[in-house]
Scaffold this active site. Structure first.
Site, PDB file in Angstrom:
ATOM      1  N   ARG A  51       0.801  -1.220   0.000  1.00 13.08           N
ATOM      2  CA  ARG A  51       0.000   0.000   0.000  1.00 13.08           C
ATOM      3  C   ARG A  51       0.839   1.277   0.000  1.00 13.08           C
ATOM      4  O   ARG A  51       0.623   2.169  -0.808  1.00 13.08           O
ATOM      5  CB  ARG A  51      -0.946   0.017   1.211  1.00 13.08           C
ATOM      6  CG  ARG A  51      -2.240  -0.738   1.015  1.00 13.08           C
ATOM      7  CD  ARG A  51      -2.714  -1.317   2.313  1.00 13.08           C
ATOM      8  NE  ARG A  51      -1.750  -2.274   2.835  1.00 13.08           N
ATOM      9  CZ  ARG A  51      -1.656  -3.529   2.379  1.00 13.08           C
ATOM     10  NH1 ARG A  51      -2.490  -3.943   1.466  1.00 13.08           N
ATOM     11  NH2 ARG A  51      -0.740  -4.344   2.842  1.00 13.08           N
ATOM     12  N   THR A  52       1.804   1.353   0.907  1.00  9.68           N
ATOM     13  CA  THR A  52       2.552   2.611   1.048  1.00  9.68           C
ATOM     14  C   THR A  52       3.381   2.890  -0.199  1.00  9.68           C
ATOM     15  O   THR A  52       3.368   4.013  -0.720  1.00  9.68           O
ATOM     16  CB  THR A  52       3.453   2.569   2.296  1.00  9.68           C
ATOM     17  OG1 THR A  52       2.644   2.310   3.451  1.00  9.68           O
ATOM     18  CG2 THR A  52       4.163   3.895   2.483  1.00  9.68           C
ATOM     19  N   LYS A  80      25.723  -4.639  -0.653  1.00  9.81           N
ATOM     20  CA  LYS A  80      27.180  -4.583  -0.656  1.00  9.81           C
ATOM     21  C   LYS A  80      27.725  -3.877   0.584  1.00  9.81           C
ATOM     22  O   LYS A  80      28.927  -3.704   0.722  1.00  9.81           O
ATOM     23  CB  LYS A  80      27.673  -3.856  -1.909  1.00  9.81           C
ATOM     24  CG  LYS A  80      27.188  -4.459  -3.221  1.00  9.81           C
ATOM     25  CD  LYS A  80      27.596  -3.598  -4.401  1.00  9.81           C
ATOM     26  CE  LYS A  80      27.025  -4.139  -5.709  1.00  9.81           C
ATOM     27  NZ  LYS A  80      27.363  -3.268  -6.859  1.00  9.81           N
ATOM     28  N   ARG A 101      11.327   3.717   3.492  1.00  9.25           N
ATOM     29  CA  ARG A 101      10.887   2.756   4.516  1.00  9.25           C
ATOM     30  C   ARG A 101      12.089   1.904   4.887  1.00  9.25           C
ATOM     31  O   ARG A 101      12.830   1.447   4.018  1.00  9.25           O
ATOM     32  CB  ARG A 101       9.762   1.868   4.019  1.00  9.25           C
ATOM     33  CG  ARG A 101       9.487   0.697   4.972  1.00  9.25           C
ATOM     34  CD  ARG A 101       8.165   0.035   4.717  1.00  9.25           C
ATOM     35  NE  ARG A 101       7.071   0.910   5.135  1.00  9.25           N
ATOM     36  CZ  ARG A 101       5.785   0.536   5.151  1.00  9.25           C
ATOM     37  NH1 ARG A 101       5.446  -0.691   4.787  1.00  9.25           N
ATOM     38  NH2 ARG A 101       4.859   1.373   5.522  1.00  9.25           N
ATOM     39  N   HIS A 129       5.333   6.261  11.579  1.00  9.39           N
ATOM     40  CA  HIS A 129       4.803   6.169  10.213  1.00  9.39           C
ATOM     41  C   HIS A 129       3.957   7.424   9.953  1.00  9.39           C
ATOM     42  O   HIS A 129       2.729   7.361   9.874  1.00  9.39           O
ATOM     43  CB  HIS A 129       3.954   4.910  10.082  1.00  9.39           C
ATOM     44  CG  HIS A 129       3.693   4.482   8.666  1.00  9.39           C
ATOM     45  ND1 HIS A 129       3.927   5.301   7.579  1.00  9.39           N
ATOM     46  CD2 HIS A 129       3.198   3.321   8.153  1.00  9.39           C
ATOM     47  CE1 HIS A 129       3.597   4.677   6.475  1.00  9.39           C
ATOM     48  NE2 HIS A 129       3.158   3.467   6.797  1.00  9.39           N
TER      49      HIS A 129
END
Length: 353
Positions: A51-52, A80, A101, A129
Site C-alpha cells: 500500500r505505502t 554490498k 521505509r 509512520h
C-alpha cells in the site's frame, strides 16, 4: 530543508494545510495533473510494502512526476554494505524528493541529515509512520467532519505498532481527544508514548467494553515480524477480532480504521458495514501523499521552526532495532519533558530506565 520524519514535524496549522490541499486535490484532480512535471520521487524501501509504496508511486504519477528507486534492498548497493548516509547522498543527485521505509528505527532521521532533498519517513521499524498518520487524519476528517472532541480506541498491537505511535503524537494536539487503549498485557503501549498522552486515557483488555464509548476504532494487526519469540506471536495473534456481532455494541456513527494489511483481526462480515472506512482510508492515503509531496517540494528551502534540539548522547542506545547501532553515526540524544534522556533516532530511554 524540510523533511517529514515524525508526525509532529508539521505543526497543527501546517498539518491542516496539507489536509486542506488534499481535499482540494480530491475535488479538482485535473488541476494537479502536471504540478510535478519534471520532478522525480525516489522510493527507497528496505522492507516489503504494498500500500505505502504503491500509494507514493501513484501519488507522484498523478501529479505528473516520475518515480525511481527500489522495493527490495537486496537488489541495491545496500547488499554490498552501503550505509543509509551514502545511499541518500547518491540518490540526492538523481531525484527531487525521497520516500524511505526501513526496518531499522531512526534510519529516515539519518537520511534527513545527509540528504540534499526532502526526505519522507514511510515507516521505520516499530517507531513511526507519519504519512499513515496524515492518511488517518484525512480519513477521520472526511468521515466525521472534525478532528477534535473525539474518543479514539486503539486496538491490537500497541507496543510495536508504529502507526499507533504516530497517530497518538499527532492527535493529542487537538482539543478534547480521549484515547482508549485496547490490547493484551504483552502488547501494551510503550511508556515513552504514554508519557506524552493526555492524562485521561483508559486501558482495557476487552474490546466489547470499549466499543460503546468510541467515535473512532483504530484496529491493528499483531505483527509477526516484530516478535523475537514466535511462540509469543502464536499465542497472541488472535487476541482481538472485530466482527459483525461486536459492531452492534458500537455507536451508529463510529468509524473503523485500519492501516492494513489485515490478517483476521477484522472479520470480512464487517466490510459491508457503512462504518467500515478502511478501504476508503487507502485512497485517502494517495491524496494526502500528493498533497505532502507538493508541500515539501515547495518548502524545501524553509527551515523547520520547531526542530528538536539534540546533544551528544551520554551512552549508546540499547534498542537493538535502532539504526545508530548498525551504522557509523554520531550518537545524539534529547531531553524529554520529564527530564529523561532519549535517543534522538528511536526515542528509546538512554538512562533512568
Amino acid at each position: 530543508m524540510r523533511h517529514l520524519i515524525d508526525s509532529t514535524d508539521l505543526t497543527v496549522q501546517e498539518t491542516q494545510q496539507v489536509l486542506d490541499l488534499a481535499l482540494d486535490i480530491i475535488d479538482n484532480r485535473s488541476a494537479y495533473s502536471r504540478v510535478c512535471e519534471g520532478k522525480k520521487l525516489a522510493t527507497l524501501f528496505y522492507e516489503p510494502s504494498t500500500r505505502t509504496r504503491l500509494s507514493f508511486t501513484s501519488a507522484m504519477m498523478e501529479l505528473g512526476g516520475n518515480v525511481l528507486g527500489f522495493s527490495d534492498a537486496g537488489t541495491s548497493s545496500v547488499s554490498k554494505g552501503e550505509t543509509v548516509a551514502d545511499t541518500v547522498r547518491v540518490v540526492s543527485a538523481f531525484a527531487d524528493i525521497i520516500a524511505m521505509r526501513h526496518f531499522k528505527e531512526g534510519a529516515p532521521c539519518i537520511a534527513a541529515q545527509y540528504s540534499r532533498i526532502p526526505v519522507i519517513n514511510a515507516g521505520d521499524g516499530g517507531h513511526a509512520h507519519p504519512t499513515q498518520t496524515l492518511t488517518d487524519l484525512l480519513s477521520i476528517l472526511r468521515e466525521l467532519g472534525h478532528l477534535d472532541n473525539l474518543t479514539v480506541g486503539l486496538c491490537g498491537d500497541l507496543k510495536y505498532g508504529r502507526t499507533v505511535h504516530s497517530l497518538i503524537k499527532a492527535m493529542k494536539r487537538y482539543e478534547g481527544i480521549r484515547f482508549v487503549l485496547i490490547s493484551p498485557q504483552e502488547l501494551r503501549l510503550p511508556d515513552y508514548i504514554k508519557n506524552i498522552m493526555p492524562s485521561n486515557f483508559v486501558e482495557t483488555d476487552t474490546l466489547e467494553e470499549a466499543l460503546p464509548m468510541l467515535d473512532v476504532l483504530y484496529m491493528t494487526r499483531v505483527q509477526q515480524e516484530r516478535f523475537a519469540d514466535k511462540n509469543d506471536y502464536e499465542r497472541l495473534k488472535d487476541s482481538f477480532i472485530l466482527d459483525a456481532k461486536k459492531m452492534t455494541l458500537a455507536k451508529e456513527k463510529m468509524i473503523v480504521l485500519h492501516p492494513l494489511p489485515r490478517v483476521n483481526e477484522i472479520s470480512t462480515d464487517v466490510d459491508s458495514d457503512p462504518r467500515a472506512a478502511y478501504f476508503r482510508q487507502v485512497e485517502n492515503g494517495k491524496f494526502v501523499r500528493m498533497a505532502l509531496i507538493c508541500t515539501l517540494l515547495k518548502k524545501r528551502e524553509e527551515e523547520h521552526p520547531d526542530a528538536r534540539e539534540t546533544v551528544p548522547a551520554s551512552q549508546p542506545c540499547t534498542n537493538s532495532r535502532c539504526i545508530s547501532l548498525s551504522e557509523p553515526v554520531v550518537k545524539r540524544a534529547y531531553i524529554d519533558a520529564d527530564g529523561v534522556e532519549r535517543c534522538a533516532y528511536c526515542d528509546h530511554v538512554l538512562k533512568n530506565e
